[in-house]
Design an enzyme around this catalytic site. Sequence first.
Site, PDB file in Angstrom:
ATOM      1  N   ASP A   1     -52.234  11.957  -3.447  1.00  0.00           N
ATOM      2  CA  ASP A   1     -52.671  11.307  -1.898  1.00  0.00           C
ATOM      3  C   ASP A   1     -53.608  10.103  -2.276  1.00  0.00           C
ATOM      4  OD1 ASP A   1     -53.698  10.524   0.439  1.00  0.00           O
ATOM      5  OD2 ASP A   1     -54.451  12.603   0.831  1.00  0.00           O
TER       6      ASP A   1
ATOM      7  N   LYS B   1     -56.437   2.678   5.856  1.00  0.00           N
ATOM      8  CA  LYS B   1     -57.751   2.567   5.062  1.00  0.00           C
ATOM      9  C   LYS B   1     -57.609   1.019   4.077  1.00  0.00           C
ATOM     10  CE  LYS B   1     -58.459   6.609   5.989  1.00  0.00           C
ATOM     11  NZ  LYS B   1     -58.055   7.930   5.372  1.00  0.00           N
TER      12      LYS B   1
ATOM     13  N   TRP C   1     -60.325  16.521   1.268  1.00  0.00           N
ATOM     14  CA  TRP C   1     -58.633  16.013   1.420  1.00  0.00           C
ATOM     15  C   TRP C   1     -57.782  16.895   0.774  1.00  0.00           C
ATOM     16  CZ3 TRP C   1     -57.583  13.862   5.883  1.00  0.00           C
ATOM     17  CH2 TRP C   1     -58.772  13.219   6.492  1.00  0.00           C
TER      18      TRP C   1
HETATM   19  C1  LIG Z   1     -57.819   9.128   5.898  1.00  0.00           C
HETATM   20  C2  LIG Z   1     -57.072  10.025   4.755  1.00  0.00           C
HETATM   21  C3  LIG Z   1     -55.955  11.069   4.949  1.00  0.00           C
HETATM   22  C4  LIG Z   1     -55.755  11.464   6.408  1.00  0.00           C
HETATM   23  O1  LIG Z   1     -54.671  10.398   7.081  1.00  0.00           O
HETATM   24  P1  LIG Z   1     -54.260  10.580   8.448  1.00  0.00           P
HETATM   25  O2  LIG Z   1     -53.548   9.169   8.442  1.00  0.00           O
HETATM   26  O3  LIG Z   1     -55.308  10.609   9.359  1.00  0.00           O
HETATM   27  O4  LIG Z   1     -53.370  11.598   8.766  1.00  0.00           O
HETATM   28  C5  LIG Z   1     -55.357  11.758   4.202  1.00  0.00           C
HETATM   29  N1  LIG Z   1     -55.890  11.765   3.099  1.00  0.00           N
HETATM   30  C6  LIG Z   1     -56.870  10.799   2.518  1.00  0.00           C
HETATM   31  C7  LIG Z   1     -57.458  10.652   0.887  1.00  0.00           C
HETATM   32  C8  LIG Z   1     -57.415  10.001   3.381  1.00  0.00           C
HETATM   33  O5  LIG Z   1     -58.527   9.154   3.011  1.00  0.00           O
END
Ligand SMILES: *Cc1c(COP(=O)(O)O)cnc(C)c1O
Length: 369
Positions: free
Chosen positions: A176, A200, A102
């Site tokens: 993030d 998530k 990521w």
């Molecule tokens: C799932 C995830 C993303 C991606 O998010 P999208 O909603 O698919 O754009 C980005 N960063 C992390 C750490 C993730 O787990």
Amino acid sequence: MTQRPYNFSAGPAVMPVEVLQQAAAEMLDWQGSGMGVMEMSHRGKAFMSICEAAESDLRELLAVPTHFRILFMQGGGLAENAIVPLNLARGGTVDFVVTGSWSQKSAKEARKYAAATVIASNESDGHTSLPDPATWKLSRDAQYVHICSNETIHGVEFHELPDLQALGSNAPLVIDFSSHVASRPVDWSRVGLAFGGAQKNLGPAGLTLVVVREDLLGRALSICPSAFDYKTVADNGSMYNTPPTYGIYMAGLTFQWLKRQKEGAFTGIAAMEERNIAKAALLYNFIDGSQFYVNKVARDCRSRMNVPFFLRDESRNDAFLASAQEHGLLQLKGHKSVGGMRASLYNAMPLEGVQALVNHMRTFEQTQA
Ligand SMILES: *Cc1c(COP(=O)(O)O)cnc(C)c1O
């Protein structure tokens, strides 16, 4: 209702059954309004009250200080990989710590809008450790420093956020936190901006949460789309354009559920953290005590939320997944870039679900002898 299967998906992921039941009960008529939430104007009184409650509940749960703004956006984590540099890079240098897929994606996307430098990486050990912040080669003039505080695919988590000021940097830290938001408290004194997709740990896909320090608003490049300019979004209370109304409603129900959680003397996020520690310990301890399964991540940075694990004999992967599914343990297949298995233990996964997984792993091992 009969027992639902346990869903270990990395995202979109399991949600609290009470939240789903309440949403179902209110689907056709939200609290006597004669409308479902999906059918409401985002500027009407009913939805405004839903949105305000969601924001204030989240602020309370995560102890977000008043000098931070909470934004409800769209586009997910991947869109934020562009939106953050469009808002904060100001044509300068931005620093990235690459600890898994990521953060790697984030650095790559930022290069479209800024001079992105990788100042530390765990690539040499296959993303199974965290580089010590003392070794990071921070750029002197960085506009921000980006980390992924929980790497969903590789299962690596920062259990303490880096203190950039102590490292001699005044750059804001961007995190993030898509895959561990609301699983533990956040030390906001170390954060400039946090973003995460809702799918998530907060609700359905389509809602993106941004928590941003007020002094970072108003720095966007002129090419930044208006709907993605944090200042425009903040000035309009996340209603510059139509926000993801149903996602905000569902996240709001999740926040109310979180506020009701208790674990010993703890409530809310602290209760969640206690439970998440216990869930993760149960699974990691079992894996570490087994000759049949293995987790490769260094112990001090193992994710509480996403546990990648492998069968030492990978030829049994398909049999493992099939028998898990038969026993009501769903979506355990690992990410294609890593292989093996992955169990995601988000807030809505109860301890009983992790116990059922461990029991099944033990039984499967015995039947393979
Ligand atoms: C799932 C995830 C993303 C991606 O998010 P999208 O909603 O698919 O754009 C980005 N960063 C992390 C750490 C993730 O787990």
